[in-house]
Design a protein around this motif. Sequence first.
Motif, PDB file in Angstrom:
ATOM      1  N   UNK A  11       0.814  -1.216   0.000  1.00  0.00           N
ATOM      2  CA  UNK A  11       0.000   0.000   0.000  1.00  0.00           C
ATOM      3  C   UNK A  11       0.854   1.276   0.000  1.00  0.00           C
ATOM      4  N   UNK A  12       2.082   1.189   0.521  1.00  0.00           N
ATOM      5  CA  UNK A  12       2.917   2.381   0.588  1.00  0.00           C
ATOM      6  C   UNK A  12       3.208   2.951  -0.796  1.00  0.00           C
ATOM      7  N   UNK A  13       3.241   2.068  -1.805  1.00  0.00           N
ATOM      8  CA  UNK A  13       3.590   2.506  -3.158  1.00  0.00           C
ATOM      9  C   UNK A  13       2.371   2.859  -4.002  1.00  0.00           C
ATOM     10  N   UNK A  14       1.198   2.856  -3.403  1.00  0.00           N
ATOM     11  CA  UNK A  14      -0.029   3.053  -4.170  1.00  0.00           C
ATOM     12  C   UNK A  14      -0.027   4.385  -4.899  1.00  0.00           C
ATOM     13  N   UNK A  15       0.464   5.445  -4.252  1.00  0.00           N
ATOM     14  CA  UNK A  15       0.445   6.762  -4.854  1.00  0.00           C
ATOM     15  C   UNK A  15       1.861   7.266  -5.155  1.00  0.00           C
ATOM     16  N   UNK A  16       2.791   6.341  -5.326  1.00  0.00           N
ATOM     17  CA  UNK A  16       4.155   6.692  -5.685  1.00  0.00           C
ATOM     18  C   UNK A  16       4.376   6.481  -7.175  1.00  0.00           C
ATOM     19  N   UNK A  17       5.128   7.378  -7.792  1.00  0.00           N
ATOM     20  CA  UNK A  17       5.431   7.229  -9.203  1.00  0.00           C
ATOM     21  C   UNK A  17       6.481   6.145  -9.396  1.00  0.00           C
ATOM     22  N   UNK A  18       6.344   5.323 -10.430  1.00  0.00           N
ATOM     23  CA  UNK A  18       7.391   4.357 -10.747  1.00  0.00           C
ATOM     24  C   UNK A  18       8.726   5.060 -10.976  1.00  0.00           C
ATOM     25  N   UNK A  19       9.798   4.341 -10.785  1.00  0.00           N
ATOM     26  CA  UNK A  19      11.133   4.936 -10.827  1.00  0.00           C
ATOM     27  C   UNK A  19      11.420   5.653 -12.139  1.00  0.00           C
ATOM     28  N   UNK A  20      10.952   5.109 -13.260  1.00  0.00           N
ATOM     29  CA  UNK A  20      11.271   5.731 -14.539  1.00  0.00           C
ATOM     30  C   UNK A  20      10.690   7.136 -14.673  1.00  0.00           C
ATOM     31  N   UNK A  21       9.543   7.367 -14.027  1.00  0.00           N
ATOM     32  CA  UNK A  21       8.953   8.706 -14.064  1.00  0.00           C
ATOM     33  C   UNK A  21       9.750   9.673 -13.193  1.00  0.00           C
ATOM     34  N   UNK A  22      10.198   9.208 -12.035  1.00  0.00           N
ATOM     35  CA  UNK A  22      11.004  10.061 -11.166  1.00  0.00           C
ATOM     36  C   UNK A  22      12.339  10.387 -11.831  1.00  0.00           C
ATOM     37  N   UNK A  23      12.886   9.429 -12.557  1.00  0.00           N
ATOM     38  CA  UNK A  23      14.131   9.680 -13.278  1.00  0.00           C
ATOM     39  C   UNK A  23      13.912  10.704 -14.387  1.00  0.00           C
ATOM     40  N   UNK A  24      12.774  10.602 -15.066  1.00  0.00           N
ATOM     41  CA  UNK A  24      12.437  11.588 -16.086  1.00  0.00           C
ATOM     42  C   UNK A  24      12.308  12.971 -15.454  1.00  0.00           C
TER      43      UNK A  24
END
Length: 381
Positions: free
Chosen positions: A1-14
């Motif tokens: 559940x902690x990652x439910x509203x987290x952006x996947x790594x590739x988006x954060x890298x972008x």
Amino acid sequence: MDALFSLPREYEELRQSVRSLAQKEIAPHAKAVDEDHRYPIEAAQALAKAGLSAAHVPTEFGGDGADALAVVLIIEEVARACGSSSLIPAVNKLGSMPLILGGTSEQKKRWLTPLAQGKGFSYCLSESEAGSDAASLRTKATKSGDKWIINGSKKWISNAEVSDFYTVIAQTDPALGSKGITAFVVEKTDAGVSFGSPEKKMGFRGSPTREVYFDNVEISDDRRIGEVGNGFVLAMDTLDHTRITIAAQAIGLAQGALDIATAYSHERKQFNKPIFDFQGVQFMLADMAMNIEAARQLTYAAAVKSENGEKDLKFFSASSKCFASDVAMKVTQDAVQILGGYGYVSDYPVERMMRDAKLTQIYEGTNQVQRIVIARNLPVR
């Protein structure tokens, strides 16, 4: 559940990649772009070189195939540094979206390929007497054999004359009203195309806004996008997808203003302590940050719905644009207030951000119109 509203790594890298580019190659020119009312050529070149000026173009046509959320992140980070520069990827998506939604493979290859290579694409819908009431447009396209002859003018066209291609929404059968409207692609080099003088605007001064004139512009039928009479539906469907980019732009402006206001509140001292230590300032910053994050989450959700073509897109698209732009206006005003006299002069960019934020409440549908759209598409839970 902690990652439910987290952006996947590739988006954060972008995000980090675009932020770095914006800070190094766009932000240093933002003040001059605004003060000189000039097109941000440095930003245009940097974005094109990085494949970010039209990242939404599918890979088969030479683009990066960036999804709607990735485009939102690009525009947000560019707007954080320079609002005018963020209109480059935003306008390119707006202008080319009708082609993506309704064009043939041959048409997409013909115009999306050069777009991915750095050309520009604008959107011609509004007219002097057809703003919120877009269906009352008067620009006409008349069939003449296997050709179309376009006459009329379009108002408030972003990046006009800079762009190479234009989606033009024209009336082909006035007796049918909105069902007699058709979309076409017109090129800047077509005979009979001309441009008015740049508008003298409050904000987004680096993005040229001009009237576009069509004087017996003759084009072949392969310039028509979609079926005859389907242009108004195509135009409205386009806005459902692209209003989200305006929300992203608003978030970027608001975040940039908050960054500056927060830093200033720790540096500026009054009564022998930083003004950040005063509860009144803390409450302003807290509200600014809280509302920006709410707008961001709503906009990201809308972007995902755009990418997936979900049935409640109209509600989320209009809601994200309306809410984020209202937030941007309030946040930038509060940033000016926190900086006091310095906020009111151009030594700091918050006054520019406030002027830019105002337009996000107006274009691609005023926020009053957005509320009508929202009310007509209330979600059922």
